[in-house]
Design a protein around this motif. Structure first.
Motif, PDB file in Angstrom:
ATOM      1  N   ASN A 161     -66.675 -84.706  -5.022  1.00  0.00           N
ATOM      2  CA  ASN A 161     -66.805 -84.257  -6.402  1.00  0.00           C
ATOM      3  C   ASN A 161     -66.818 -85.461  -7.337  1.00  0.00           C
ATOM      4  O   ASN A 161     -66.401 -86.548  -6.959  1.00  0.00           O
ATOM      5  N   LEU A 162     -67.248 -85.213  -8.554  1.00  0.00           N
ATOM      6  CA  LEU A 162     -67.271 -86.253  -9.575  1.00  0.00           C
ATOM      7  C   LEU A 162     -66.979 -85.588 -10.913  1.00  0.00           C
ATOM      8  O   LEU A 162     -67.538 -84.535 -11.215  1.00  0.00           O
ATOM      9  N   THR A 163     -66.081 -86.166 -11.699  1.00  0.00           N
ATOM     10  CA  THR A 163     -65.725 -85.611 -13.005  1.00  0.00           C
ATOM     11  C   THR A 163     -66.153 -86.548 -14.121  1.00  0.00           C
ATOM     12  O   THR A 163     -65.987 -87.758 -14.013  1.00  0.00           O
ATOM     13  N   HIS A 164     -66.701 -85.956 -15.169  1.00  0.00           N
ATOM     14  CA  HIS A 164     -67.030 -86.685 -16.395  1.00  0.00           C
ATOM     15  C   HIS A 164     -66.247 -86.014 -17.515  1.00  0.00           C
ATOM     16  O   HIS A 164     -66.274 -84.787 -17.646  1.00  0.00           O
ATOM     17  N   ILE A 165     -65.558 -86.806 -18.336  1.00  0.00           N
ATOM     18  CA  ILE A 165     -64.826 -86.271 -19.474  1.00  0.00           C
ATOM     19  C   ILE A 165     -65.657 -86.554 -20.719  1.00  0.00           C
ATOM     20  O   ILE A 165     -66.039 -87.696 -20.981  1.00  0.00           O
ATOM     21  N   ILE A 184     -54.686 -86.355 -34.735  1.00  0.00           N
ATOM     22  CA  ILE A 184     -53.493 -85.581 -34.444  1.00  0.00           C
ATOM     23  C   ILE A 184     -53.499 -84.342 -35.338  1.00  0.00           C
ATOM     24  O   ILE A 184     -53.817 -84.418 -36.517  1.00  0.00           O
ATOM     25  N   GLY A 185     -53.145 -83.217 -34.760  1.00  0.00           N
ATOM     26  CA  GLY A 185     -53.080 -81.981 -35.526  1.00  0.00           C
ATOM     27  C   GLY A 185     -54.315 -81.111 -35.399  1.00  0.00           C
ATOM     28  O   GLY A 185     -54.272 -79.931 -35.706  1.00  0.00           O
ATOM     29  N   ILE A 186     -55.418 -81.666 -34.942  1.00  0.00           N
ATOM     30  CA  ILE A 186     -56.635 -80.868 -34.784  1.00  0.00           C
ATOM     31  C   ILE A 186     -56.539 -79.999 -33.524  1.00  0.00           C
ATOM     32  O   ILE A 186     -57.155 -78.968 -33.436  1.00  0.00           O
ATOM     33  N   ASP A 187     -55.717 -80.408 -32.566  1.00  0.00           N
ATOM     34  CA  ASP A 187     -55.519 -79.661 -31.325  1.00  0.00           C
ATOM     35  C   ASP A 187     -56.836 -79.493 -30.564  1.00  0.00           C
ATOM     36  O   ASP A 187     -57.175 -78.410 -30.101  1.00  0.00           O
ATOM     37  N   SER A 188     -57.578 -80.574 -30.462  1.00  0.00           N
ATOM     38  CA  SER A 188     -58.877 -80.580 -29.803  1.00  0.00           C
ATOM     39  C   SER A 188     -58.725 -80.410 -28.295  1.00  0.00           C
ATOM     40  O   SER A 188     -57.814 -80.960 -27.690  1.00  0.00           O
ATOM     41  N   ASP A 189     -59.630 -79.641 -27.696  1.00  0.00           N
ATOM     42  CA  ASP A 189     -59.595 -79.473 -26.249  1.00  0.00           C
ATOM     43  C   ASP A 189     -60.263 -80.667 -25.570  1.00  0.00           C
ATOM     44  O   ASP A 189     -60.809 -81.539 -26.220  1.00  0.00           O
ATOM     45  N   ILE A 190     -60.187 -80.681 -24.243  1.00  0.00           N
ATOM     46  CA  ILE A 190     -60.800 -81.756 -23.450  1.00  0.00           C
ATOM     47  C   ILE A 190     -61.934 -81.132 -22.652  1.00  0.00           C
ATOM     48  O   ILE A 190     -61.735 -80.164 -21.921  1.00  0.00           O
ATOM     49  N   ASP A 191     -63.119 -81.662 -22.822  1.00  0.00           N
ATOM     50  CA  ASP A 191     -64.291 -81.138 -22.133  1.00  0.00           C
ATOM     51  C   ASP A 191     -64.509 -81.922 -20.850  1.00  0.00           C
ATOM     52  O   ASP A 191     -64.643 -83.145 -20.895  1.00  0.00           O
ATOM     53  N   LYS A 192     -64.513 -81.195 -19.717  1.00  0.00           N
ATOM     54  CA  LYS A 192     -64.735 -81.838 -18.426  1.00  0.00           C
ATOM     55  C   LYS A 192     -65.958 -81.231 -17.764  1.00  0.00           C
ATOM     56  O   LYS A 192     -66.133 -80.020 -17.767  1.00  0.00           O
ATOM     57  N   LEU A 193     -66.775 -82.095 -17.203  1.00  0.00           N
ATOM     58  CA  LEU A 193     -67.909 -81.669 -16.400  1.00  0.00           C
ATOM     59  C   LEU A 193     -67.592 -82.092 -14.971  1.00  0.00           C
ATOM     60  O   LEU A 193     -67.455 -83.287 -14.693  1.00  0.00           O
TER      61      LEU A 193
END
Length: 157
Positions: free
Chosen positions: A54-58, A69-78
């Motif tokens: 497998n291979l992950t790209h963030i 800080i405070g935006i509570d952004s998610d983390i996008d992973k492929l």
């Protein structure tokens, strides 16, 4: 010929000041980018150590360093599962493998594709799901094609 308005440099400087005031300056952006690249490397080394193909790209605002800080952004992973061959042409079909055929038509948004499940014994589309348990991975579209579906979604905070 397009000309850049005279006030563009002034607006750019003011925007840079505002971003610096809320914690987004070049130093922080580069620090965040390096942090997420390191995180991505650790995940991929972990795959290698476990002999997973497998291979992950963030991707996204976290890895680009453009969130605060405070935006509570998610983390996008492929995550690329290299054990499932995806072909763009029927001639690339591999016997004995679980092949997926990339379909790009008018029903799919730009930048996306559908993945049609192919048989492993002949370069033909799969016409019935393998078993009841496989239903979580596949679905039938309105034309009867069996397509691979996103089978899990995890938001990292």
């Amino acid at each position: 010929m397009y000309r850049v308005p005279n006030y563009t440099q002034t607006v750019s400087m003011k925007l840079s000041e505002v971003l610096a005031d809320i914690g987004i300056d070049e130093r922080i952006v580069m620090k965040r980018r390096r942090t997420w690249l390191l995180n991505e490397s650790i995940i991929n080394i972990n795959y290698q150590l476990r002999v997973e193909n497998n291979l992950t790209h963030i991707l996204g605002s976290q890895s680009e360093g453009t969130t605060t800080i405070g935006i509570d952004s998610d983390i996008d992973k492929l995550i690329c599962y290299k054990t499932l061959p995806v072909t763009q042409d029927w001639s690339d079909w591999i016997p004995g493998e679980n092949n997926l055929l990339m379909i790009q038509d008018n029903s799919v948004s730009p930048g996306y594709c559908l993945l049609q499940v192919l048989r492993d014994d002949a370069p033909l589309p799969l016409d019935e799901p393998l078993d009841d348990e496989s239903d979580q991975y596949f679905f039938k579209d309105r034309t009867g094609k069996i397509l691979f579906q996103k089978f899990y979604s995890i938001l990292y905070k």
